[in-house]
Design an enzyme around this catalytic site. Structure first.
Site, mmCIF file in Angstrom:
data_model
loop_
_atom_site.group_PDB
_atom_site.id
_atom_site.type_symbol
_atom_site.label_atom_id
_atom_site.label_comp_id
_atom_site.label_asym_id
_atom_site.label_seq_id
_atom_site.Cartn_x
_atom_site.Cartn_y
_atom_site.Cartn_z
ATOM 1 C CB VAL A 18 -0.908 0.035 1.090
ATOM 2 C CG1 VAL A 18 -1.657 1.470 1.464
ATOM 3 C CG2 VAL A 18 -2.144 -1.253 0.915
ATOM 4 C CB VAL A 19 3.606 2.258 2.095
ATOM 5 C CG1 VAL A 19 4.669 3.279 1.965
ATOM 6 C CG2 VAL A 19 2.774 2.382 3.558
ATOM 7 C CG ASP A 29 -10.996 -17.563 11.829
ATOM 8 O OD1 ASP A 29 -10.081 -18.326 12.179
ATOM 9 O OD2 ASP A 29 -11.404 -16.541 12.632
ATOM 10 N NE ARG A 89 1.634 -41.203 24.197
ATOM 11 C CZ ARG A 89 2.635 -40.306 24.776
ATOM 12 N NH1 ARG A 89 3.057 -39.239 24.274
ATOM 13 N NH2 ARG A 89 3.043 -40.917 26.082
#
Lengths: 327, 327, 327, 327
Positions: D29-30, D133, D168
């Site tokens: 952006v900058v 997310d 496990r």
């Protein structure tokens, strides 16, 4: 669709240069095929292995633990002979002898042409694009590109550490004999001042200027990323620019074969899993002579003839973006 | 000890080739010095910067967030002039002008000799060994070696993926012009068939034999690790062995400058923190003219004169271990 | 020494909690044993597997490609029964039945005690220390510690990113029920404000103070590292400190089992290779009842009786260093 | 288009939860704004910072070296007050007072609603989707998802090492309060037997069955991946399944905040660079009230009103794929 006989035995192979993600793709092909109650054979060693009839049986446990492994458990090779009719004929014979009803070919552009040849000889075949060069028409991206980019970016991050500490400019060569895709993407995301690609000619002076500009803007280092096939080469550039006054001293790094290796990235594992799954589903649905490809969020089928005939083009807007973002 | 005046201003510098871990060492020096209420100046750009009087003030926040950064925020250079008395005299003048009471020099073997020269001219100085070549006498290990080894091993793990997929043998060149330390360690932990180092001569035939043996034992690839200074060079080897029948096709990879970069490893961060802390504590206690070094679990002081005079030797038992473990 | 018969069959096992580096150690044991022309058996599943006589033959190719794999291909378990004489007697019977002449036990403190019990019953045995807790007497460092530290530091580097972005303080729990070693080292090299360990009591107020001090010094985040066994626990701390005014909001992260996994680091691969090699060499030379350990640059033998009887102590100078360097 | 006045001053901010890739987006952006000769201000601390008028000037060098840094140099926060008109009014006043002509908001779904509110009050604004997310409508993928997935997959790869060594089953909790996206993708690419997500209910029995099936198929471990918001929770599951006979012993790992941190991946750096560049270009062309999004290979503009109104749905075909590929 119901014209095609049910597939009882499916063969899967990798061909051409290896790409990270081939293993998760093999796993997806095998397990989806087992889900459809097919028997699966792996072809060892690419098209040359196919010609020699080098098949191994593949069960669910045989592809356990390979999700995170680079390379290909089926091995691969760049075949020089497969374009000859006699070789294709022999492959056909071997497939028939082994009772193979359909074939999945995971590989680059040349391998997709091999898949097309077999399809034209009557073998139900689906191709899966895997190539770190991302030079295959018909898919947004190929298996292996994302992992290769991460490897390149990690390497350039390391070079930047040492470049900054010594006021140096690095000329970094990535893979890409004919395509600048990898170099261009890598350049943008590693903050390169300039990217050199086979598709665009650049002068020694322009490279020297970009390096000097970086120096004048107060940067403590400069990075130039160049594809293998770009001209002038990184070694030519280094020796010529070293004699100009650009502010930095020049160093060359050729990244080489590490770009092909490494644990497949999350993206490549997902892409490989999706494409491998879909390749089998297409065959199961009676489709053949296509390559699976990513199109946006979807996996689509593209005719192998179209894949073979057309050339993927490079998004050249990236070229300007690399320059703008390097300021 | 109480003869020496209290240190009010401490300077810290990095010199020679950069090594990952220099930044955490700078941080440790600065913050330990602040703990003892010293003021701290950083010398920018190694011994050349010292001669130019290029000092910057360093507070606690200035070294925040550098623990995990490769390279050195103080920059560094290989000085060609510092061995001359005039240069040392000028450095002394700059240190006095800036009010510097003591100096910490973080760097390789040449830098420790520079530190010794300043000590002999009356500057209270302590050296800290940092060099990925691990070629400094007086410490079990130098700052930077562990990170470099991890970088090399990661790269070779990637090469092994692609080597296995293509039945290839890779000739991998690591850093090490005069010392085979890095190559030897890297060879053992990356499963190389053979390691080529400057300290031991090896014939082209012996290398070809090692590769062929790996092929005959059923390996799908072979790895040869060679230090930069080993002869014959990797490119000579590749071209000669490619014409013999060794089972694999040959490829060369020169790892280059990525070996200097990268986030410092846990080991290097801890070593750098301990050595940096102890360097300041020794100066605080009035000791000078020493280098801090790791000896087992302890940090010890070694006379800089001894460091400069003696040569570290290579544990050649590793050479046989590499061969035994590659079987 | 020549009283002992030549070893024709060697067994190797891993026991207790797994640690990264066990696999390169197994590889070194197997290949060194083959070098001495021994036959090698692997015991599957730790001491319980030994009692059940669960042996598999191990050749050179069986340990190919495991250098870079975490965990242990021989599997492991924490045996509850092995301290009973009947269990040891049964193990002895199984070893004899399988024709095993000597045994290498790779594991933690409890496993070394198991090794001692077998030695006392006449089995030629050498122990190799592997435990991420680094709580075994007789070696500078155990196999697995370095990789675990790198995993912890990587995780905390990630937490620091998000902590800085949100002005948060993180309470990070590492492994270490009875030993604060991992937490202490991790604290120093990840820039923690304070480290909480089982060996030193700390009040809630002191933790709150350290966090508030960090805030006042202008830090954008604070990190507290706590060993699992430290009291108060990280969840107790978080809920209590959240009600005080310390400047940051509190978050808890429990690193958990990822600390045991991961590709072994360069350091752990080398340590495991050296210790595994030496374990077999000692047995070959007729030594037994010892554990191999790192002492400075050397690998030494320590009596298993001494290993079992003595406790390793924590270098508490690190505690102060962590605080000084966090300023 | 030419109705809108030229942008002289552009502001950029990050809001909501942080996501890896925010920094490369700020950089893009900058630098793109500077390319169009705009002046750039950064808003510190999200919408709350905007309300307080917390602006800092941003030049080309201020965003140097942040490409590879996680988090956000502009910091961020979840604002509770910004949905109130008074707060928005105050933000508007601050923007005017600072002479800001246009604004880029980088953040999640809530932040895009904040951006819409400002647009409706007349501020030229473009949103950029960043959220691990991946729950934002209008883009194939959000900034941060790819890095988070790589972090999760790396962690599960480590857990698999230790799981296999101990027989496990691991219950691994990923982020995702309301969306199962991360968990679902992570499950597929880490070889999970089953994935638990908020969108689909699963019984304890079904989870136990999946684990037992893995055991019976000869797997040495089982992995279940669960989103934070899935019910029953991983801790409930572990305690209940531990009392059934499923073959494996159960362990829980909550990955937590490490999922937000880390060096942005190649994919996220490129996505962030492209979206950030395009956001400024759209504003430069006079567009406002839109969010930039990835659609296939293109960057497109989607109305913020539509982004706010619609919900992204989860590709549930992935759910079956996870099960098929785990066999």
């Amino acid at each position: 669709m119901d014209a095609l006989p049910k597939i009882r035995t499916l063969a899967v192979m990798t061909a051409g240069g290896d790409a990270p993600g081939m293993n998760p793709c093999i796993r997806a092909v095998v397990r989806t095929a087992l889900h459809y109650e097919m028997k699966v054979l792996g072809v060892m060693g690419g098209f040359d292995g196919l010609i020699r009839g080098n098949f191994i049986p593949l069960g669910a446990r045989d592809v356990g633990g390979i999700l995170q492994r680079g390379g290909t458990i089926l091995q691969t090779a760049r075949s020089k002979t497969f374009l000859e009719p006699a070789a294709q004929q022999e492959a056909l014979r071997q497939l028939n002898a082994a009772g193979v009803d359909a074939l999945v070919v995971i590989g680059g552009g040349g391998s997709q042409r091999g898949a097309l040849a077999l399809h034209q000889r009557g073998v139900p075949v689906v191709g899966v694009p895997a190539s770190i060069d991302n030079d295959i028409y018909g898919t947004d991206i190929c298996i292996g590109v994302d992992t290769a980019l991460n490897t390149i970016v990690d390497a350039i991050d390391k070079l930047r550490d040492t470049a900054s500490s010594h006021n140096r400019a690095f000329l970094v060569e990535t893979m890409g004999h004919e395509s600048g895709y990898l170099a261009l993407q890598a350049g943008i995301i590693s903050g390169a001042e300039l990217v050199l690609i086979p598709e665009i000619e650049t002068s020694v002076e322009a490279v020297a200027q970009a390096i000097q500009d970086a120096y004048r803007r107060g940067k403590t280092h400069a990075i130039i990323v160049a594809a293998e096939g770009a001209r002038p080469s990184v070694t030519e550039l280094a020796s010529q620019i070293d004699e100009m006054e650009v502010g930095f001293t020049m160093r060359v790094t050729i990244l080489g074969h590490i770009q092909r290796g490494g644990k497949p990235s999350a993206f490549d594992r997902l892409l490989a899993s999706r494409l491998g799954t879909k390749a089998v589903e297409f065959l199961h649905q009676g489709r053949s002579g296509v390559m699976v490809g990513l199109s946006g969020r979807e996996v689509v089928a593209v005719d192998l003839a179209e894949v073979a005939a057309r050339k993927r083009d490079l998004p050249l807007e990236y070229y300007q973006m690399a320059i703008t973002l390097a300021r």
